[in-house]
Design an enzyme around this catalytic site. Structure first.
Site, short mmCIF file in Angstrom:
data_model
loop_
_atom_site.label_atom_id
_atom_site.label_comp_id
_atom_site.label_asym_id
_atom_site.label_seq_id
_atom_site.Cartn_x
_atom_site.Cartn_y
_atom_site.Cartn_z
N GLU A 63 15.65 8.16 5.49
CA GLU A 63 16.19 8.09 6.84
C GLU A 63 17.21 6.97 6.80
O GLU A 63 16.87 5.84 6.48
CB GLU A 63 15.03 7.82 7.82
CG GLU A 63 15.41 7.98 9.26
CD GLU A 63 15.70 6.65 9.87
OE1 GLU A 63 16.86 6.20 9.74
OE2 GLU A 63 14.79 6.07 10.45
N CYS A 111 17.25 2.27 14.15
CA CYS A 111 17.90 3.48 13.63
C CYS A 111 18.49 4.29 14.77
O CYS A 111 19.44 5.05 14.57
CB CYS A 111 16.89 4.36 12.91
SG CYS A 111 15.69 3.47 11.95
#
Lengths: 528, 528
Positions: free
Chosen positions: B267, B304
């Site tokens: 990720e 994120c």
């Protein structure tokens, strides 16, 4: 309904004659070229097919499961409607027996109808709803819903050895269409006429269902050229491939080198080891040997799941197995191989085995009375030599197998652990073998996608529980299967929807479950 | 129960002092080093941890869902039992507020307990049974069953920005353990003491459950050295990573170059675009602006899912949004960033925006009264400039956002289509916006893993429906999520069992359903 090939590719419903190299299919049983002439496509045709697929994706991804089911059923109907000319053309192009091709056609249409039922049933959408909890402390929970959506246009590579079931409208195409993905097929040059006829049936089905013709295209071309272009086109979002290890790894490398890498589902290489255990060998070495040679020589051994390796404890049982297998194999008729190239590779692979210092010939089939015939081969070696030389682990595509004599069950397991990934692993075991089989089973689970007992790996059932996959290099992605209903999952990805207004929610996750599908609500599965 | 770090890694239950470079964690709010000294490991420690994980896999893969549930619950209990010293150490090492870390701990233990329930429930086994049909013609059908098994030892890379929830016992570790995979963590050098404390809790839980200590190890080392060694160790079979695009793509390349490639779940990078639609902007530009700045500056933007891009039709509504956001942001307090390196990269990224010819500063936060502080930044550009320069599409990790003014909804959609893959896409829409939102939604589905309406992307709910994923480069594998119960599927693969004798069948697919789990029988889901 077209019953005679014209040499055209098919781009978004239009027949297109390629501007590249001209060629004819070859009848492998005679070596004679077949009419008509075909032509390879190139960069232009890839771009046109991918642009059409990308445009079609906008509407096709939003079709309902029922709409996709109608399309898949219409394709199956259309393939059947071509009738005998399809079987005749496939027979001429591949040399495979008419009975086998008739069975393969049934398998292909059965597969399309299975995916029709999967698409209509709707669980593929993976609907999950975690309702809002406005009262939750310290923080309220939002309404979060999940469904799976289609990845985008898929490139499918037809395989030479299944001109129907793993080709233009085979499992990859059927599962991609079921998932909501347009498909661009690279037809295999070994059966272009068969490919054209099937592509025509797909295009007609798309038209009859009122769908965007860009939903399907079929091109011809060389793998390193047209194939790589297709895989690296930015509009392609996943790849399905069945073929050689070198071909599959080349496409995998090309896909990984893209600015935006995409998943490649390549089914490549497997020796499909067989483990006859001592009690079974003592009791029925002859039966196992006959079954083995039948599976090995089926279709000239040109199956991904052909049993190319036998690993067993040496002793009277194994020697009896070898003796009977050798006799059976020596009497097996030679059969034409699919292409001159495959026949050449087979002959080279068998020669390398025969020339190996630690390998002995047990039997060769009778000489082929054909230009590209397969002369079955059975060799034997010892465990230490097998363990020491990775070349002996490699698949020889065709009816070639190697017996490895081991000193005990521990050595059998050690060899099994050291094998590369496999599509299948087969055990022959009688009652007294079960404790040993229980020790072998966890080893086989780690190396193979399918484990069989007291049967043969050729003949892959198309159902819900089938896995035609396995660790590298059997496939490039062990988390999936290319046969069976689970194959649809390869072309989907999950998306979460948080606090999306009710009137904007996709029907799979809308209030009141308008699609009537199975959904997880707060983790509980039901039809709420 | 250890409450003070000692500087040790943990290999299969044993504390190990690395032989490599010595270092101390740094308190980012003061720049001062913290006791004790830590040390990097190298090739030896990777080999020891991987050998132990491989050995532990033999038993751990065969634990029941209930046994794994007990382990995961025990880990959660153990983390809670460390008490305040864990929060204090994490605060000292990361500069993140105590309240945030307390919430993150609850999220981490909640996540472990969610995967405990998922493991115990048993659907992860994906049990499917297609019973034999001995009467079927032309061929009898074999008995075929399918279950999913664990891939093998998993390498997990702790992230700097979530020292608990995406680190040693975060979602990757929890889902891998739930799937039956041993875990080798590379702890993040930004919070080694926190990592050591949590690793101790995991090891104690493993011991208290009577499991093989090799089921878990935690190492320290440099990414290009120890990290790549870990990913290329042949015993590692999958990778979970949360971090930078450069780090993730390096591990992906290393995994793809292995003789046997393995899946990498990285990720990496996302700008998390926000699309305030015209009616919403006209009605509540101020509210949206305040919510936006709150989400952007949360945790100094070190999420994120921090919203780094605003794309909207220019007009009075957007100008009002910019004005209010600029004022809010100018008043936002500076916060320490996680590491000096992150603060440096942030400053460079913001400078590059400020120096860009087509970009104008809307606001900067107040100057940081800290050695590694984040001074929030808001810039604006026009659609043509944004479309023309890929550099403007890149994530600046930290509280930096770019507003893109568009001429109309068509331009908004065109820019959205051209974006790289995203973890999230956020829409702010009122009733009159719904027709436009309906046109935007299909575009957002293609680029993002999660779509939110009228909320903010920071704060990722851990549940069954969450997707924390998305197309490349948001993640390396859009078919998965790293948050939520679906994350377990990343570490499983299907295996088929054909005609396996009843006494040798794994319990998940044994006759009579001894595990009492949900199974597909002939495609029908139930508890048969």
């Amino acid at each position: 309904m077209s019953t005679a090939p014209t040499g055209r590719m098919l781009i978004a419903g239009e027949p297109v004659l390629g501007g590249g190299a001209r060629y004819r299919a070859v009848d492998p049983s005679t070596g004679e070229p077949l009419e008509p002439e075909f032509a390879h496509g190139g960069a232009d045709e890839v771009a046109r097919a991918c642009a059409a697929a990308d445009e079609a994706f906008r509407s096709y991804r939003n079709t309902t499961g029922q709409q996709r089911a109608r399309l898949l059923s219409a394709i199956a109907d259309g393939i059947e409607a071509i009738g005998d000319p399809l079987i005749e053309r496939a027979h001429a192009e591949t040399g495979l027996p008419v009975a086998r091709l008739t069975g393969e056609r049934a398998r292909t249409t059965g597969q399309l109808r299975l995916f029709a039922s999967v698409a209509a049933e709707g669980s593929w959408a993976g609907a999950r709803i975690d309702p809002a909890q406005p009262e939750r402390r310290p923080q309220a929970r939002a309404d979060i819903r999940q469904r799976r959506i289609a990845l985008g246009p898929v490139a499918v590579f037809g395989a030479s050895n299944f001109p129907l079931a793993f080709s233009v409208a085979g499992g990859d195409t059927a599962s991609a269409l079921a998932a909501g993905c347009p498909v661009v097929v690279k037809g295999h040059d070994a059966h272009p006429g068969t490919s054209e006829l099937v592509a025509g049936a797909v295009a007609e089905a798309i038209a009859s269902c009122g769908l965007d013709p860009g939903t399907f295209s079929m091109l011809f071309g060389r793998g390193p050229d047209l194939g790589v272009r297709l895989v690296t086109d930015p509009r392609i979002r996943a790849v399905g491939f069945t073929g050689s290890r070198s071909g599959g790894t080349a496409l995998l490398a090309a896909a990984n080198a893209r600015p935006r890498p995409i998943p490649v589902y390549a089914e490549m290489s497997s020796t499909n080891p067989v483990f006859p255990l001592p009690a079974a060998l003592a009791e029925r070495a002859e039966e196992i040997a006959r079954g083995f040679v039948g599976s090995l020589t089926l279709g000239a051994g040109q199956f991904c799941t052909s049993p190319g390796l036998v690993i067993a404890v040496d002793g009277p049982g194994l020697r009896r197995f070898e003796e009977v297998a050798a006799a059976e194999l020596a009497g097996a008729a030679a059969a034409p191989m699919l292409t001159p190239g495959i026949a050449r590779s087979y002959a080279e692979g068998v020669s390398a085995l025969a020339d190996h210092d630690a390998v002995h010939v047990l039997a060769r089939g009778s000489d082929a009375d054909q230009p590209h015939g397969c002369r079955p081969a059975l060799h034997v070696t010892d465990a230490a030599s097998f363990a020491a030389d990775p070349a002996l682990h490699e698949e020889v595509f065709g009816a070639s197998a190697l017996v490895v004599r081991c000193s005990d069950a521990t050595e059998v397991r050690a060899l099994a652990e050291a094998l590369e990934g496999q599509l299948t692993a087969t055990v022959h075991a009688d009652g007294p073998d079960h404790p040993g089989a229980a020790e072998l089973l966890p080893v086989l689970e780690r190396i193979a996608g399918r484990i069989l007992f007291n049967g043969w790996p050729t003949g892959v059932e198309v159902g819900h529980a089938m896995v035609h996959g396995g660790p590298f290099p059997a496939t490039s992605d062990s988390r999936t299967t290319s046969v069976g209903s689970l194959a649809i999952e390869r072309f989907l990805r999950p998306v979460a929807y948080q606090d999306v207004p009710a009137d904007l929610l996709p029907s799979a996750i809308a209030d009141g479950n308008p699609d009537g599908i199975r959904r997880h609500v707060d983790g509980e599965l039901g039809t709420r």
